[in-house]
Design a protein around this motif. Structure first.
Motif, PDB file in Angstrom:
ATOM      1  N   GLN A 111       0.505  -1.354  -0.084  1.00  0.00           N
ATOM      2  CA  GLN A 111       0.079  -0.273   0.510  1.00  0.00           C
ATOM      3  C   GLN A 111       0.887   1.286   0.182  1.00  0.00           C
ATOM      4  O   GLN A 111       2.388   1.393   0.713  1.00  0.00           O
TER       5      GLN A 111
ATOM      6  N   TRP B 130      -0.722  -0.575  -4.568  1.00  0.00           N
ATOM      7  CA  TRP B 130      -2.256  -0.673  -4.185  1.00  0.00           C
ATOM      8  C   TRP B 130      -2.511   0.698  -3.490  1.00  0.00           C
ATOM      9  O   TRP B 130      -1.617   0.889  -2.726  1.00  0.00           O
ATOM     10  N   SER B 131      -3.715   1.052  -3.476  1.00  0.00           N
ATOM     11  CA  SER B 131      -4.840   1.723  -3.059  1.00  0.00           C
ATOM     12  C   SER B 131      -3.914   3.448  -3.520  1.00  0.00           C
ATOM     13  O   SER B 131      -2.633   4.075  -2.423  1.00  0.00           O
TER      14      SER B 131
ATOM     15  N   GLN C 209      -8.280   3.966  -1.304  1.00  0.00           N
ATOM     16  CA  GLN C 209      -9.379   4.013  -1.400  1.00  0.00           C
ATOM     17  C   GLN C 209     -10.920   4.950  -1.847  1.00  0.00           C
ATOM     18  O   GLN C 209     -11.522   4.924  -0.955  1.00  0.00           O
TER      19      GLN C 209
ATOM     20  N   ARG D 157     -17.461   3.453  -1.628  1.00  0.00           N
ATOM     21  CA  ARG D 157     -16.845   2.421  -0.439  1.00  0.00           C
ATOM     22  C   ARG D 157     -17.124   2.484   0.963  1.00  0.00           C
ATOM     23  O   ARG D 157     -17.368   1.366   1.471  1.00  0.00           O
TER      24      ARG D 157
ATOM     25  N   GLY E 131     -15.480  -2.867   2.623  1.00  0.00           N
ATOM     26  CA  GLY E 131     -14.551  -1.795   2.140  1.00  0.00           C
ATOM     27  C   GLY E 131     -15.302  -0.517   2.596  1.00  0.00           C
ATOM     28  O   GLY E 131     -13.948  -0.046   3.088  1.00  0.00           O
TER      29      GLY E 131
ATOM     30  N   ILE F 188     -11.354   1.556   4.547  1.00  0.00           N
ATOM     31  CA  ILE F 188     -11.496   2.425   4.150  1.00  0.00           C
ATOM     32  C   ILE F 188     -11.417   3.599   5.541  1.00  0.00           C
ATOM     33  O   ILE F 188     -11.249   4.396   5.408  1.00  0.00           O
TER      34      ILE F 188
END
Length: 336
Positions: free
Chosen positions: A179, A205-206, A210, A228, A235, A239
């Motif tokens: 991340q 990722w992210s 998010q 999300r 989700g 988040i």
């Protein structure tokens, strides 16, 4: 689309890649998921990332269906292994030889392909000897079921130990998937320098936290319907860490900087991750095709040094930098 080499390998991947965590087979209906993949292809994305655990294998199936009929040589398909995908029995998770060998065959079947370009250890396995894990990955490569191997969310010392074994086994370990975004920079102090030394790149990722870095969540207001943060299938829990008024206020203060750069907040967030020379690709997800079109415009963008400094000034102490935040669960935690 911009293309970058993954680690010191000859494999080139799209700087913006498409991932289907928390969407395909879960948050997004199949028709919408297929439309998002089609849009990604139309926008020049060639790199697609998934994992067997996403939607308990359904995400791999949806991605395989979406990519069916595409020229395989023109795609880079990545997947991962570690988390439970079966009924939660004693060998349904981890990085044992048994689980890796059974999981790669399942992933290939669901994806509808003879091989994946990159097979990744989704977390570090504290209970399995690293030698066993790396030998199993080497055998997967030698069997032609994967071309390269990578890891995800491994700490610097874990990456170093794996790289040493990879050299001995003559198997190409070329990437880490952590991340990473403006708010979450825990890889910068240790993982990135170690990866640069060893010849690995980051596939992050992210990059928009998010959705938080799009600015659509406002302090003191409920999240938008269908976002999300309202997704109870997973989700909302992921988040939650960002849904604090101090963080959301700082994100709103980034809007003038995005305007200055001629970018949306989402484009600014993705472009920011790609300024790190050790980042080969930023993974975007989408529930609607127009989100793909918007985010892909971050590829090839150069952010000037004064703009990067201004971003740091705005975000201040809401940024998480502690390397210890990169961690993998113990077996008891995996099974709950």
């Amino acid at each position: 689309m911009e293309f970058r080499n993954l680690g010191r390998s000859g494999l080139r991947i799209s700087a913006v890649s498409y991932g289907n965590w928390l969407t395909h087979g879960s948050q997004v209906e199949e028709d919408a998921a297929l439309a998002c993949v089609r849009q990604a292809l139309d926008e020049g994305i060639t790199t697609f990332d998934t994992a067997d655990v996403y939607a308990n294998t359904a995400a791999e199936t949806v991605l395989g269906k979406a990519l069916a009929g595409e020229r395989r040589e023109g795609l880079e398909i990545f997947t991962k292994v570690f988390w439970p995908t079966g009924p939660g029995a004693h060998n349904d998770h981890g990085l044992s030889r048994k689980h890796i060998m059974e999981s790669i065959d399942g992933s290939l079947r669901r994806l509808g392909t003879d091989y994946v370009d990159l097979y990744q250890a989704h977390r570090y396995d504290h209970e399995t000897p690293l030698e066993e894990t790396m030998l199993a990955f080497a055998d997967v490569v030698r069997a032609g079921k994967a071309l390269y191997i990578g890891v995800s969310e491994w700490r610097a010392e874990e990456i170093r130990a794996a790289a040493e074994l990879a050299r001995e086994l003559r198997v190409p370990l070329i990437s880490n998937q952590p991340q990473y975004n403006m708010l979450w920079r825990v890889i910068e102090a240790e993982v990135v320098p170690t990866s640069e030394e060893l010849g690995l790149s980051q596939i992050v990722w992210s990059p928009i936290a998010q959705g938080v870095l799009t600015g659509k969540y406002r302090p003191g207001q409920p999240p938008p319907a269908g976002s999300r943060a309202t997704d109870e299938k997973g989700g909302a829990g992921m988040i939650e860490r960002w849904m604090r008024d101090d963080v959301l206020t700082k994100v709103q203060e980034l809007a003038p900087l995005a305007d200055q750069a001629g970018l949306t907040l989402a484009q600014l967030a993705v472009a920011w991750t790609l300024q790190n020379p050790n980042v080969a690709s930023a993974i975007i997800g989408a529930s609607r095709p127009e989100q793909v079109t918007d985010n892909v415009k971050a590829a090839g963008v150069t952010l000037e040094a004064d703009l990067l400094a201004a971003i740091d000034d705005v975000l201040g102490d809401v940024v998480e930098r502690d390397p210890a935040k990169t961690q993998s669960p113990r077996r008891s935690e995996v099974l709950g």
